[in-house]
Design a protein around this motif. Structure first.
Motif, PDB file in Angstrom:
ATOM      1  N   MET A 104     -29.601 -49.998  55.513  1.00 31.77           N
ATOM      2  CA  MET A 104     -30.366 -49.053  55.858  1.00 31.77           C
ATOM      3  C   MET A 104     -30.731 -48.754  54.076  1.00 31.77           C
ATOM      4  SD  MET A 104     -30.650 -45.062  56.796  1.00 31.77           S
ATOM      5  CE  MET A 104     -29.898 -44.688  55.057  1.00 31.77           C
ATOM      6  N   LEU A 105     -29.505 -48.603  53.271  1.00 32.76           N
ATOM      7  CA  LEU A 105     -29.949 -48.339  52.127  1.00 32.76           C
ATOM      8  C   LEU A 105     -30.682 -49.349  51.390  1.00 32.76           C
ATOM      9  CD1 LEU A 105     -26.461 -46.515  51.210  1.00 32.76           C
ATOM     10  CD2 LEU A 105     -28.996 -45.636  51.405  1.00 32.76           C
ATOM     11  N   THR A 106     -30.374 -50.667  51.586  1.00 34.48           N
ATOM     12  CA  THR A 106     -30.799 -51.835  50.947  1.00 34.48           C
ATOM     13  C   THR A 106     -32.219 -51.879  51.367  1.00 34.48           C
ATOM     14  OG1 THR A 106     -28.824 -53.184  51.175  1.00 34.48           O
ATOM     15  CG2 THR A 106     -30.875 -54.201  50.724  1.00 34.48           C
ATOM     16  N   GLY A 107     -32.598 -51.680  52.713  1.00 38.10           N
ATOM     17  CA  GLY A 107     -34.136 -51.472  53.011  1.00 38.10           C
ATOM     18  C   GLY A 107     -34.898 -50.529  52.112  1.00 38.10           C
ATOM     19  N   LEU A 108     -34.375 -49.413  52.081  1.00 37.84           N
ATOM     20  CA  LEU A 108     -34.753 -48.057  51.523  1.00 37.84           C
ATOM     21  C   LEU A 108     -34.804 -48.361  49.903  1.00 37.84           C
ATOM     22  CD1 LEU A 108     -35.778 -45.113  51.675  1.00 37.84           C
ATOM     23  CD2 LEU A 108     -33.439 -44.453  51.129  1.00 37.84           C
ATOM     24  N   ASN A 109     -33.939 -49.052  49.363  1.00 39.12           N
ATOM     25  CA  ASN A 109     -34.139 -49.447  48.077  1.00 39.12           C
ATOM     26  C   ASN A 109     -34.928 -50.642  47.730  1.00 39.12           C
ATOM     27  OD1 ASN A 109     -33.064 -49.068  45.028  1.00 39.12           O
ATOM     28  ND2 ASN A 109     -32.157 -51.335  45.647  1.00 39.12           N
ATOM     29  N   ASP A 110     -34.961 -51.296  48.592  1.00 42.71           N
ATOM     30  CA  ASP A 110     -36.238 -52.414  48.575  1.00 42.71           C
ATOM     31  C   ASP A 110     -37.671 -51.856  48.486  1.00 42.71           C
ATOM     32  OD1 ASP A 110     -34.414 -54.569  48.479  1.00 42.71           O
ATOM     33  OD2 ASP A 110     -34.832 -55.002  50.460  1.00 42.71           O
ATOM     34  N   GLU A 111     -37.780 -50.875  49.092  1.00 45.21           N
ATOM     35  CA  GLU A 111     -39.387 -50.118  49.207  1.00 45.21           C
ATOM     36  C   GLU A 111     -39.257 -49.340  47.881  1.00 45.21           C
ATOM     37  OE1 GLU A 111     -41.657 -50.136  51.423  1.00 45.21           O
ATOM     38  OE2 GLU A 111     -40.621 -51.724  52.392  1.00 45.21           O
ATOM     39  N   LEU A 112     -38.429 -48.498  47.640  1.00 46.75           N
ATOM     40  CA  LEU A 112     -38.597 -47.626  46.451  1.00 46.75           C
ATOM     41  C   LEU A 112     -38.211 -47.978  44.999  1.00 46.75           C
ATOM     42  CD1 LEU A 112     -37.395 -44.219  48.349  1.00 46.75           C
ATOM     43  CD2 LEU A 112     -39.613 -45.066  47.852  1.00 46.75           C
ATOM     44  N   ALA A 113     -37.130 -48.845  45.135  1.00 46.74           N
ATOM     45  CA  ALA A 113     -36.661 -49.546  43.953  1.00 46.74           C
ATOM     46  C   ALA A 113     -36.034 -48.604  42.962  1.00 46.74           C
ATOM     47  CB  ALA A 113     -37.731 -50.474  43.096  1.00 46.74           C
ATOM     48  N   VAL A 114     -35.031 -47.721  43.426  1.00 45.78           N
ATOM     49  CA  VAL A 114     -34.412 -46.725  42.905  1.00 45.78           C
ATOM     50  C   VAL A 114     -33.448 -47.324  41.886  1.00 45.78           C
ATOM     51  CG1 VAL A 114     -32.997 -44.667  43.044  1.00 45.78           C
ATOM     52  CG2 VAL A 114     -34.725 -45.221  44.680  1.00 45.78           C
ATOM     53  N   LEU A 115     -32.594 -48.439  42.508  1.00 47.59           N
ATOM     54  CA  LEU A 115     -31.588 -49.060  41.676  1.00 47.59           C
ATOM     55  C   LEU A 115     -32.294 -50.364  41.273  1.00 47.59           C
ATOM     56  CD1 LEU A 115     -28.571 -48.438  43.723  1.00 47.59           C
ATOM     57  CD2 LEU A 115     -29.008 -47.132  41.835  1.00 47.59           C
ATOM     58  N   PRO A 116     -31.542 -50.964  40.058  1.00 43.22           N
ATOM     59  CA  PRO A 116     -32.112 -52.371  39.728  1.00 43.22           C
ATOM     60  C   PRO A 116     -31.859 -53.033  40.978  1.00 43.22           C
ATOM     61  CG  PRO A 116     -30.635 -51.402  38.094  1.00 43.22           C
ATOM     62  CD  PRO A 116     -30.732 -50.458  39.072  1.00 43.22           C
ATOM     63  N   LEU A 117     -32.887 -54.049  41.212  1.00 40.61           N
ATOM     64  CA  LEU A 117     -32.746 -54.746  42.526  1.00 40.61           C
ATOM     65  C   LEU A 117     -31.623 -55.759  42.266  1.00 40.61           C
ATOM     66  CD1 LEU A 117     -36.368 -55.226  43.185  1.00 40.61           C
ATOM     67  CD2 LEU A 117     -34.974 -53.862  44.316  1.00 40.61           C
ATOM     68  N   GLY A 118     -31.360 -56.397  41.263  1.00 41.65           N
ATOM     69  CA  GLY A 118     -30.438 -57.597  41.161  1.00 41.65           C
ATOM     70  C   GLY A 118     -28.985 -57.036  41.286  1.00 41.65           C
TER      71      GLY A 118
END
Length: 83
Positions: free
Chosen positions: A24-38
């Motif tokens: 869930m958090l990975t999907g949320l981060n993919d949408e919002l790019a809160v953390l560096p993706l790598g």
């Protein structure tokens, strides 16, 4: 008020508890790019942010308890109103 807060807390905890917190958090981060993706892909978000994996279950249980307490208080207040 306690019933509504408990129901919403239980719903917020149920989604990651059923789907998986990391997913869930990975999907949320993919949408919002809160953390560096790598960095979030290599370490995993829960490891990177030091989030306990059981957190959604705790939130779900706390919401259920709060909702049940709200329903119990509602029942007690309605019984007093009838007397």
């Amino acid at each position: 008020l306690a019933t509504a807060a408990g129901a919403s807390s239980a719903a917020v905890g149920a989604v990651p508890a059923l789907l998986g917190l990391e997913r869930m958090l990975t999907g949320l981060n993919d949408e919002l790019a809160v953390l560096p993706l790598g960095l979030s892909r290599i370490l995993g978000i829960t490891v990177h942010l030091d989030i306990p994996p059981a957190l959604p279950v705790y939130l779900l249980v706390a919401g259920a308890v709060l909702g049940a307490a709200g329903l119990a208080l509602l029942g007690v207040s309605r019984q007093r109103a009838r007397c």
